[in-house]
Scaffold this motif. Structure first.
Motif, mmCIF file in Angstrom:
data_model
loop_
_atom_site.group_PDB
_atom_site.id
_atom_site.type_symbol
_atom_site.label_atom_id
_atom_site.label_comp_id
_atom_site.label_asym_id
_atom_site.label_seq_id
_atom_site.Cartn_x
_atom_site.Cartn_y
_atom_site.Cartn_z
ATOM 1 N N ALA A 330 0.832 -1.210 0.000
ATOM 2 C CA ALA A 330 0.000 0.000 0.000
ATOM 3 C C ALA A 330 0.865 1.257 0.000
ATOM 4 O O ALA A 330 0.460 2.296 -0.526
ATOM 5 N N GLY A 334 8.585 -0.704 0.101
ATOM 6 C CA GLY A 334 9.563 -1.736 0.427
ATOM 7 C C GLY A 334 9.225 -3.035 -0.265
ATOM 8 O O GLY A 334 8.403 -3.072 -1.178
ATOM 9 N N LEU A 335 9.851 -4.121 0.205
ATOM 10 C CA LEU A 335 9.682 -5.418 -0.435
ATOM 11 C C LEU A 335 9.327 -6.456 0.617
ATOM 12 O O LEU A 335 9.773 -6.358 1.768
ATOM 13 N N ARG A 359 13.356 6.064 -3.049
ATOM 14 C CA ARG A 359 11.958 6.377 -3.366
ATOM 15 C C ARG A 359 11.007 5.549 -2.490
ATOM 16 O O ARG A 359 9.950 6.014 -2.080
ATOM 17 N N ASN A 363 8.181 7.186 -0.321
ATOM 18 C CA ASN A 363 6.777 6.761 -0.437
ATOM 19 C C ASN A 363 6.225 6.319 0.908
ATOM 20 O O ASN A 363 5.095 6.644 1.277
ATOM 21 N N PRO B 6 10.790 13.739 -11.515
ATOM 22 C CA PRO B 6 10.059 12.492 -11.709
ATOM 23 C C PRO B 6 8.602 12.648 -11.308
ATOM 24 O O PRO B 6 8.292 13.442 -10.409
ATOM 25 N N PRO B 7 7.705 11.916 -11.976
ATOM 26 C CA PRO B 7 6.294 12.028 -11.611
ATOM 27 C C PRO B 7 6.072 11.660 -10.156
ATOM 28 O O PRO B 7 6.692 10.721 -9.645
ATOM 29 N N GLN B 8 5.225 12.403 -9.490
ATOM 30 C CA GLN B 8 4.978 12.172 -8.074
ATOM 31 C C GLN B 8 3.919 11.079 -7.879
ATOM 32 O O GLN B 8 3.009 10.952 -8.704
ATOM 33 N N PRO B 9 4.054 10.315 -6.817
ATOM 34 C CA PRO B 9 3.041 9.293 -6.557
ATOM 35 C C PRO B 9 1.667 9.931 -6.359
ATOM 36 O O PRO B 9 1.565 10.990 -5.736
ATOM 37 N N VAL B 11 -2.383 9.612 -4.980
ATOM 38 C CA VAL B 11 -3.013 9.044 -3.789
ATOM 39 C C VAL B 11 -4.351 8.439 -4.190
ATOM 40 O O VAL B 11 -5.138 9.059 -4.887
ATOM 41 N N ILE B 20 -0.631 4.526 -1.605
ATOM 42 C CA ILE B 20 0.261 5.315 -2.450
ATOM 43 C C ILE B 20 0.524 4.528 -3.742
ATOM 44 O O ILE B 20 0.929 3.366 -3.675
ATOM 45 N N ASP B 22 2.840 4.663 -6.962
ATOM 46 C CA ASP B 22 3.992 5.344 -7.556
ATOM 47 C C ASP B 22 4.151 4.867 -9.004
ATOM 48 O O ASP B 22 4.434 3.684 -9.229
ATOM 49 N N PRO B 23 3.975 5.766 -9.985
ATOM 50 C CA PRO B 23 4.077 5.334 -11.382
ATOM 51 C C PRO B 23 5.471 4.830 -11.747
ATOM 52 O O PRO B 23 5.645 4.111 -12.724
ATOM 53 N N GLU B 24 6.460 5.192 -10.937
ATOM 54 C CA GLU B 24 7.833 4.781 -11.258
ATOM 55 C C GLU B 24 8.296 3.580 -10.448
ATOM 56 O O GLU B 24 9.423 3.115 -10.621
ATOM 57 N N LEU B 25 7.468 3.127 -9.561
ATOM 58 C CA LEU B 25 7.936 2.074 -8.659
ATOM 59 C C LEU B 25 6.788 1.124 -8.335
ATOM 60 O O LEU B 25 5.896 1.466 -7.563
ATOM 61 N N VAL B 27 6.203 -2.166 -6.550
ATOM 62 C CA VAL B 27 6.910 -3.128 -5.692
ATOM 63 C C VAL B 27 6.494 -4.567 -5.990
ATOM 64 O O VAL B 27 7.296 -5.497 -5.847
ATOM 65 N N ASP B 28 5.265 -4.751 -6.438
ATOM 66 C CA ASP B 28 4.843 -6.115 -6.812
ATOM 67 C C ASP B 28 5.629 -6.587 -8.031
ATOM 68 O O ASP B 28 6.055 -7.750 -8.098
ATOM 69 N N ILE B 30 8.570 -5.554 -8.952
ATOM 70 C CA ILE B 30 9.973 -5.792 -8.542
ATOM 71 C C ILE B 30 10.098 -7.180 -7.919
ATOM 72 O O ILE B 30 10.997 -7.956 -8.247
ATOM 73 N N MET B 31 9.164 -7.509 -7.022
ATOM 74 C CA MET B 31 9.238 -8.829 -6.386
ATOM 75 C C MET B 31 9.029 -9.943 -7.408
ATOM 76 O O MET B 31 9.684 -10.995 -7.328
#
Lengths: 387, 175
Positions: A330, A334-335, A359, A363, B6-9, B11, B20, B22-25, B27-28, B30-31
């Motif tokens: 959410a 992190g990971l 970042r 966030n 960079p584009p801001q996240p 809400v 949040i 984030d258009p640049e990040l 996390v799913d 990445i994992m």
């Protein structure tokens, strides 16, 4: 606007557990924002005391500016309770009469229940946590809201608590994951279960350079903050980290917190054990860390994860913990890893992608400020409770 | 010319807790990528057993910590030696009758077991207290040894310094 009463089994002068701190801070913050929040509790000193021993005086008191009324706890058959409790903790099945023993012989105060029944009509009550007699019997004496601090644990499956959750006017949860668990276990409508979160002090600051200079740490490090014992899954984290090192992980490991869990031989020299640190030094450590690891699988909120984010540090959490996994997703902060291989790969990713790591920290900070600043949490509580 | 920020996240309101995005990040994502990469390589040390912290194993712990750990476990275990009533009420008329017959037998057995447990608990209490005394004395002796070793080292350093060259004598080399 009526008074708001928090009903808790004990209200110690020096809290030690998460729910105790939460009750203390929530009542104080509500009062600072104009809500007449008060505490009704027993004369039992704290969780670690004998729950039948009325150690504190009866009647009204003021604890750090909060009006508190204490009532005598009833006599109880602690041996019977302990026998049943042990079986529940072991996950053994218990019969309905034994489940009844749990709520009858736990901490209960009929005098407190009488007071609840006589409260002014416009008063609101919040009962916490869910697994004590003060909540079970209190809700019967006076309907109110439940702030359960619920985990997916054997106690949650006892029949009396199913009745209790159904009887509550609504359920206030510390996280979305907890709210989903409540809905799943007790089959409650979504409208009755609110994720309000826990309040966090969002003004914290930390000095990374000061920490690094003080402890002569130059390189990147993974930080663990919490009790040094099995309950927080630290032993598994150490084992996973040792396996990462065997393959050439580039971070060292710093742990902060009381306790004395031994370090496996394979990690000697790679783990800096700082023990208990003063609050500001802990915050400095959080600011300096390359990542904060929260390995526990039974976290109900994780204040330290929030503090790490406020200081710009990405979080690494156990994918088997519904609460912290949901937080990192959410927050995009992190990971969530599962096992040593993923832990090592996550550490590599954070080192190889410092912009992404930074970042994530940012966030996470935004997530905490928008969701768990005390102003926000108190506003959510006021809206839910109409106080 | 400076780079565009960079584009801001943004809400996204998901009820009570704000999420949040984030258009640049992602996390799913990445994992997922991390897991895909891991699938193609050999897992880390397939046998983690040598690295897992297991209380009571001297190979992983100093003797002192192991002793303290075992004592703590024993003291915890000592607090609860009782056994809850294992009688389960039977269903139906026959079950209820059987339960009524079994109940006094269970109570009788528990009466003698409880007496035995009380005596055993008393004995173990003394043994545990004695062990705690020994553990404390052992810790004190260990600390004293460490202090004396340190003194010996200091004295050796002083002797070496007085000899002038700082090198240990032939007798000391092997120590």
């Amino acid at each position: 606007m009526g008074r708001l009463y928090f009903v808790v089994p004990w209200y110690p002068t020096e809290p030690t557990g998460g729910a105790e701190f939460q009750a203390r801070h929530t009542v104080q913050q509500l009062r600072r924002r104009g809500v007449d929040a008060r505490v009704l509790t027993t004369r039992v000193a704290d969780f670690r005391s004998d729950w039948g021993a009325n150690a504190l005086p009866t009647g009204a008191a003021t604890v750090e500016g909060v009006p508190v009324e204490r009532f005598p706890a009833d006599r109880r058959d602690w041996q019977l309770f302990d026998q049943v409790n042990l079986r529940i903790m072991r996950g053994e099945p218990v019969t309905p009469p034994e489940a009844r023993v749990y709520v009858e012989e736990g901490v209960r105060s009929r005098a407190l229940e009488e007071r609840l029944a006589r409260l002014e009509p416009d008063a609101a009550c919040v009962y916490m946590p869910y697994l004590h007699g003060t909540t079970y019997w209190g809700l019967k004496a006076r309907p109110g809201w439940l702030l359960p601090c619920l985990h997916d644990e054997p106690y949650a499956k006892l029949r009396p608590f199913r009745e209790q959750f159904s009887a509550a006017l609504g359920v206030l949860c510390n996280s979305r994951a907890e709210a989903l668990l409540v809905q799943r276990l007790f089959d409650l409508p979504e409208t009755k279960v609110l994720a309000v979160g826990e309040g966090v002090d969002t003004t914290v600051t930390g000095d990374a350079a000061r920490f690094r200079a003080r402890y002569r740490i130059n390189g990147p490090f993974l930080l663990y903050v919490g009790r040094n014992d099995h309950g927080k899954n630290l032993d598994r984290l150490l084992s996973d980290f040792a396996r990462c090192l065997a393959r050439g992980a580039r971070m060292s490991f710093v742990r902060v917190g009381a306790g004395r869990l031994a370090v496996p031989d394979a990690l000697r020299g790679r783990v800096l054990d700082l023990g208990f640190l003063p609050e500001q030094e802990k915050l400095d450590a959080l600011a300096a860390a390359s990542a904060l690891c929260v390995p526990g699988v039974n976290e109900s909120f994780s204040i330290v994860l929030m503090e790490g984010w406020l200081l710009g540090t990405p979080g690494l959490v156990n994918a088997d913990c519904a609460v912290t996994s949901d937080h990192v997703r959410a927050a995009a902060g992190g990971l969530a890893y599962r096992g040593a291989d993923e832990l090592g790969a996550c550490l590599d990713f954070l080192l190889d992608n410092p912009e992404a790591a930074a970042r994530m920290g940012q966030n996470g900070g935004a997530y905490v400020r928008r969701n768990f600043d005390w102003d926000v949490v108190v506003a959510r509580l006021r809206r839910a409770l109409a106080v | 010319m400076s780079e565009a920020p960079p584009p801001q996240p943004e809400v996204v309101d998901v009820g009570e807790i704000i999420r949040i995005v984030d258009p640049e990040l992602d996390v799913d994502a990445i994992m997922a990528e991390i897991r895909a990469n891991l699938a193609g390589r050999a897992p880390l040390d397939p046998d983690p057993s040598s690295l897992v912290y297991r209380p009571g194993e001297a190979a992983l712990l100093s003797a002192q910590t192991e002793l303290e750990w075992e004592l703590e476990q024993a003291i915890d275990a000592q607090r609860d030696l009782g056994v809850a009533d294992q009688l389960r009420p039977g269903a139906g008329l026959v079950g209820a009758l059987a339960t009524r017959i079994k109940a006094p037998l269970h109570q009788l057995a528990r009466f003698y077991v409880d007496l035995s447990v009380q005596k055993q608990a008393s004995l173990q209490g003394h043994v545990l207290r004695a062990l705690k005394v020994l553990a404390r004395q052992s810790a004190e002796a260990r600390d004293e040894c460490a202090r004396l070793r340190q003194e010996v080292e200091q004295l050796r350093a002083e002797i070496a310094a007085r000899r002038g060259d700082g090198a240990p004598s032939g007798n000391e080399r092997g120590t």
